[in-house]
Design a protein around this motif. Sequence first.
Motif, PDB file in Angstrom:
ATOM      1  N   ASP A 289      -1.975   7.878   5.587  1.00  8.99           N
ATOM      2  CA  ASP A 289      -3.268   7.232   5.362  1.00  8.99           C
ATOM      3  C   ASP A 289      -4.090   7.110   6.631  1.00  8.99           C
ATOM      4  O   ASP A 289      -5.073   6.365   6.675  1.00  8.99           O
ATOM      5  CB  ASP A 289      -3.070   5.842   4.757  1.00  8.99           C
ATOM      6  CG  ASP A 289      -2.350   4.899   5.699  1.00  8.99           C
ATOM      7  OD1 ASP A 289      -1.833   5.351   6.730  1.00  8.99           O
ATOM      8  OD2 ASP A 289      -2.340   3.684   5.414  1.00  8.99           O
TER       9      ASP A 289
ATOM     10  N   GLN B 295       1.139   3.872  -6.787  1.00  9.78           N
ATOM     11  CA  GLN B 295       0.041   3.206  -7.481  1.00  9.78           C
ATOM     12  C   GLN B 295      -0.144   3.850  -8.858  1.00  9.78           C
ATOM     13  O   GLN B 295      -0.142   5.082  -8.985  1.00  9.78           O
ATOM     14  CB  GLN B 295      -1.259   3.326  -6.679  1.00  9.78           C
ATOM     15  CG  GLN B 295      -1.131   2.832  -5.243  1.00  9.78           C
ATOM     16  CD  GLN B 295      -0.817   1.354  -5.163  1.00  9.78           C
ATOM     17  OE1 GLN B 295      -1.449   0.528  -5.827  1.00  9.78           O
ATOM     18  NE2 GLN B 295       0.172   1.005  -4.342  1.00  9.78           N
TER      19      GLN B 295
ATOM     20  N   ILE C 150      -3.042   1.333   6.687  1.00  9.33           N
ATOM     21  CA  ILE C 150      -2.158   0.225   6.313  1.00  9.33           C
ATOM     22  C   ILE C 150      -1.611  -0.474   7.550  1.00  9.33           C
ATOM     23  O   ILE C 150      -1.565  -1.704   7.627  1.00  9.33           O
ATOM     24  CB  ILE C 150      -1.017   0.737   5.420  1.00  9.33           C
ATOM     25  CG1 ILE C 150      -1.574   1.241   4.083  1.00  9.33           C
ATOM     26  CG2 ILE C 150       0.024  -0.356   5.185  1.00  9.33           C
ATOM     27  CD1 ILE C 150      -0.522   1.833   3.163  1.00  9.33           C
TER      28      ILE C 150
ATOM     29  N   GLY D 114       0.816  -1.218   0.000  1.00 16.67           N
ATOM     30  CA  GLY D 114       0.000   0.000   0.000  1.00 16.67           C
ATOM     31  C   GLY D 114       0.842   1.257   0.000  1.00 16.67           C
ATOM     32  O   GLY D 114       0.357   2.334  -0.367  1.00 16.67           O
TER      33      GLY D 114
END
Length: 440
Positions: A116, A64, A120, A60
């Motif tokens: 985040d 991406q 995660i 994560g």
Amino acid sequence: MIRIQLLVIAFLSVSFCMEAQEALTITQCYELARNNYPLIKQHDLINKTEQYNLANAAKGWLPQIAVNAKATYQSDVTKLPFDNEKLSAVIPGFSIPTLNKDQYQVAAELTQTIWDGGAIQSARELTKAQATADRQQLESDLYTLNEKVNQLYFGCLLQDELISQNNLLQKELQVNIDRITAMMENGVANQSDKESLEVELLNARQQEIELKAARKAYSQMLGILIGNNPPPNPLKGGQYEELILTTPSILSTPPLGGWGVGRPELKAFEAASQLINTQNKQITAGLMPSIGLFVQGGYGRPGLNMLEDSFEPFYIAGVRFSWNIGKLYTVKNDRRKVETGRLAIDVQRDVFLFNTTMQLMQQNTEIQKMTDLLKAGDEIVRLRTNIKKAAEVKLENGVISVTDLIREINAEDMAKQMVAANRIRQLMAIYNYMYTTNNK
């Protein structure tokens, strides 16, 4: 040369059989049963699943990439509020371009999470907690094998004791048959007296057949459970060799002392509670916003310049802040579900402790009962042996009949069988208590 080869084969066969007949302890049977049970393979599956999920969670933090392409046709396009014909009349050669209604675009976006809200990390903790809970539940399931081992192991030992006692009975009857034979030669006994004892000897031999069959059945089931079923013995016509077991030492007192290192079920409940705590943390992390960097590059018509009606490359870079506040609607119910799961685990733990306490009381009573019965049984055997010996003397003196002697022999045998059986039952009760308390 052939004779030498046959001798070598015979030697190897004897060596193999000697190894196969090595006596097993009950502790070894516990370990063998655990390693042989198919469920043990679940350990590797749990470890692999944990590794895969942890690796996926760690990814994560990797950049991406997303690729999008689209082709559209729209009913209208953006236009400037000027009359193109009037402007060209005022300024010759000047015209305002008009976009086509069919538009195309292909773009790739690279995003990098920089915060985040702990999502995660909570996912990694949840993965570890789930794996721990699965392992403890597996240990709890595997621990029940010990109870099955106890049943089969002591079943074998009980049959061994009864077979041993049966052999003593047969010897006792044969001694008295020989005594009657001598008395017949002296004219103080008849053929029917001898035949009465021979009938009892045949009955004892029939009982031996039944006991050995039961012993073989227990041995085969235990062999299957521990994965140690001995192969056929070539020196005994290909017959299967039964397991040879060591009788555990009899403890002088029951292994009282609480829960020892703790039953695996209790550890499984604790691991399940930790999993619930981790799920609660994940709910909290899901409420947090996230911040990330992004870079988008593409090619399309139009590009970023809406007035340029041609295929152009473009790129955009920046910082993105996102916060899904929709989870605030369900957060209370999510936490209530987690709390309900915690309460369910507490109920299961209380039920387990309640049932186990009742079981310990019953087992402790059984141990005490077997101990008292053994004390009384030993005294009964002593008295029955004295009575039988006196009957043998009376028979030689012609005071009693052979029927009376047979009755006393059977009474002594029954008393000895009861003591032998109670001794194994006492031992089994102690080891069942040890299983319940997880004292080893």
